[in-house]
Design an enzyme around this catalytic site. Structure first.
Site, mmCIF file in Angstrom:
data_model
loop_
_atom_site.group_PDB
_atom_site.id
_atom_site.type_symbol
_atom_site.label_atom_id
_atom_site.label_comp_id
_atom_site.label_asym_id
_atom_site.label_seq_id
_atom_site.Cartn_x
_atom_site.Cartn_y
_atom_site.Cartn_z
ATOM 1 N N HIS A 378 0.829 -1.205 0.000
ATOM 2 C CA HIS A 378 0.000 0.000 0.000
ATOM 3 C C HIS A 378 0.866 1.259 0.000
ATOM 4 O O HIS A 378 0.692 2.156 -0.837
ATOM 5 C CB HIS A 378 -0.910 -0.031 1.235
ATOM 6 N N GLU A 379 1.807 1.324 0.944
ATOM 7 C CA GLU A 379 2.644 2.525 1.050
ATOM 8 C C GLU A 379 3.589 2.666 -0.138
ATOM 9 O O GLU A 379 3.900 3.785 -0.562
ATOM 10 C CB GLU A 379 3.417 2.516 2.372
ATOM 11 N N HIS A 382 1.774 4.442 -2.835
ATOM 12 C CA HIS A 382 1.868 5.894 -2.647
ATOM 13 C C HIS A 382 3.219 6.420 -3.119
ATOM 14 O O HIS A 382 3.300 7.419 -3.851
ATOM 15 C CB HIS A 382 1.719 6.233 -1.160
ATOM 16 N N HIS A 385 3.770 6.411 -6.816
ATOM 17 C CA HIS A 385 2.956 7.502 -7.364
ATOM 18 C C HIS A 385 3.729 8.813 -7.232
ATOM 19 O O HIS A 385 3.840 9.587 -8.195
ATOM 20 C CB HIS A 385 1.631 7.564 -6.614
#
Length: 588
Positions: A378-379, A382, A385
């Site tokens: 998940h991180e 980020h 991105h």
């Protein structure tokens, strides 16, 4: 020294400021800019180009200072020097925002002809998109003196969050767990204890945690009430219909997107109730309590992972995005983008941070569970991105919205889920992954929507002039818990205090973006996994867009229309299929 605490597992954030003199130089530069802005504010037209260039450079410096000092404080919230540095950076940022606060009102005071001329002036072509974002706020911007006053008073609206942060991260302690021979209970290991097969451990951890929060209920409820009042007051001053309307306006999100999520989830609550009824049956529980929520569908000890195993699984899972993406992904581990393991005083949870000039750093509290592997994915979603946004845009246009951020992070989780499912070797592993997929829907769509409904209701009641105290929040939260979990779950009285441990409530209508992000990520990940290169290219266009488009338009570019109510329904139809698999297992 414990190997887990070695330098290899700590983030390299000191690369940002290798010594105190480097930070002092940036502080001095920003202070000088503040003085210049105060002079230029008297004649903005005469210093127009200088103001723009100062903004372009100072935004980078201010971001470096606030991001670095915040991360240093989170390394150890007990570190008084880190606290002072963060306070200094925060105060300087407030002074900078206040000093610059004259400029947007000045731009908005220009006539339509002057604004049009500015947008056509090629000397300022770089700033045209930025100007356009400002001009849309014309009816919500106050006079220069009023904006300056609000900027100077901003620290008051930040106070509730700061109080909550230190109360729950530094000052709050829980009694040792008797059922585990005095082992310490923390917010970081709470979920782990809630998965313990021994009901005595689960129940004691549950009661200890929420009893401790209840003991601080007056302080936390007062902090939260004032946080809501600060936001609703600003919304009123800026001529918005509500705090929610003000928040949605920032991302140009139609209210229908927010409302349709609530409505769709409400229609699909029977699916969640069916799931908990079957889970209770599968686990052989006479009664299903809130301290049973995190129990896995398979009995016994769940599979654990070393961090090295988690790393390799995550790298392998992003193969559908291509070799270049994987190569950059691996650099995160080689260049120490992340702080991996929990420590006393370290902030809980996980996040991706960093500035335009820094690496995209990650704070983790990795504990070897399957959930922590997905948190890493998940991180990293980020951070990747951020990496592509930084490398594709100038600083002024790199910072994407939180709405878009939650799509990228959840997208990577779904790629990992797909990879693990395809490589599962036993029925137990497949069932565990099924459970994780179900839990992702529960926690990211249903649970966050429950938080969203709580937050929306609280704001509406306070905006309507009601005075709310801790008991009112407790009562509302307990009612919502019963509504969402259904009759198969006993909503223990202590769950009424759970709202107190949700830090995102201080981020103001943040949580709905998790649910919408999961929905969009479900659609986009399916396109990438089962589509062609054009779907991958469309997704990269989304990652690289930065701040050039608003998130709804970015998602349309990527292949997902969040303005269509059927989008949420289609995601929840996937959840329906997962529930049917659980029911099939129960019938065996």
């Amino acid at each position: 020294m414990d190997e887990k605490q070695s330098i290899a597992y700590r983030w390299a954030i000191d690369e940002m400021y290798p010594d105190a003199s480097a930070m002092e130089r940036d502080i001095t530069t920003l202070q000088n800019t503040i003085l210049s802005l105060k002079r230029w504010s008297k004649e903005p037209k005469a210093h127009f180009s200088e103001i723009l260039e100062a903004y372009r450079q100072s935004e980078i410096l201010a971001e470096n200072l606030i991001v670095y000092t915040h991360m240093k404080q989170d390394e150890d919230s007990r570190n008084s020097e880190a606290q002072r540095q963060y306070q200094t950076a925060s105060r300087l940022l407030q002074e900078y925002v206040a000093a610059f606060s004259f400029f947007e009102p000045y731009l908005l005071s220009l006539s339509e002809e002057e604004q049009k001329a500015l947008m056509e002036n090629q000397e300022y072509a770089f700033f045209h998109e930025w100007f356009a974002r400002i001009f849309r706020y014309k009816k919500h911007t106050l006079s220069a003196s009023e904006e300056n006053l609000l900027a100077k008073m901003h620290f008051l609206s930040e106070a509730p969050d700061a109080i909550y942060y230190f109360l729950t991260n530094a000052d709050m302690h829980f009694p040792p767990l008797k059922s585990l021979d005095g082992e310490e209970l923390t917010q970081q290991n709470f979920t782990t204890h809630e998965k313990n097969p021994d009901v005595a451990v689960r129940k004691e951890a549950f009661l200890s945690l929420y009893t401790a929060f209840h003991g601080l209920g007056n302080t936390i409820s007062t902090a939260y009430t004032n946080n809501v009042k600060a936001l609703t007051t600003e919304a009123e001053l800026r001529h918005y219909d509500s705090a929610l309307a003000m928040t949605l306006y920032e991302d140009d999100v139609p209210p229908s997107v927010y409302d349709s999520l609530l409505e769709s989830v409400d229609r699909h609550l029977p699916l969640l109730h069916r799931y908990y009824a079957k889970k209770k049956e599968l686990l052989g529980l006479t009664e299903q309590h809130m301290y049973d929520v995190y129990l896995p569908l398979i009995k016994g000890t769940a599979k654990t992972y070393t961090f090295e195993e988690a790393k390799e699984l995550c790298i392998a899972s992003v193969a559908p995005l291509g070799e270049d993406y994987q190569t950059i992904y691996r650099k995160a581990f080689e260049e120490r983008w992340m702080d991996v393991y929990p420590r006393e005083g370290k902030a809980g949870g996980a996040y991706s941070s960093g500035s335009y000039e820094s690496r995209p750093y990650i704070l983790l509290n990795f504990n070897g569970t399957l959930d922590s592997v997905f948190t890493l994915a998940h991180e990293m979603g980020h951070s990747m991105h951020s990496y592509f946004a930084k490398h594709s845009n100038e600083a002024l246009y790199y910072n994407y919205t939180i709405f878009a951020a939650e799509v990228a992070s959840t997208f990577n989780e779904l790629l990992l889920l797909d990879y693990l499912t395809k490589h599962a070797k036993t029925e137990e592993e497949k069932r565990e992954l099924l459970d994780h997929h179900l839990d992702s829907f529960k926690s990211t769509v249903y649970r966050q929507t429950m938080f969203e409904e709580f937050e929306k209701t609280v704001h509406e009641r306070i905006e309507n002039g009601e005075s709310l105290a801790g008991e009112d929040y407790d009562r509302l939260y307990l009612e919502l818990n019963k509504k969402y979990f259904g009759d198969a779950m006993i909503s223990d009285p202590e769950i009424a205090y759970e709202w107190m441990r949700i830090p995102h409530f201080y981020s103001n209508f943040y949580v709905y973006k998790y649910a919408t992000g999961f929905t969009a990520a479900t659609v986009l990940s399916q396109k990438v996994l089962h589509g062609g290169q054009e779907d991958v290219d469309a997704y990269f266009a989304f990652l690289k867009d930065g701040a050039h488009h608003f998130p709804i338009e970015q998602l349309k570019m990527a292949g997902c229309d969040m303005t269509d109510p059927k989008t949420v329904d289609s995601a929840l139809s996937v959840f329906a299929g997962l529930v049917e698999k659980v029911e099939a297992i129960a019938s065996l």
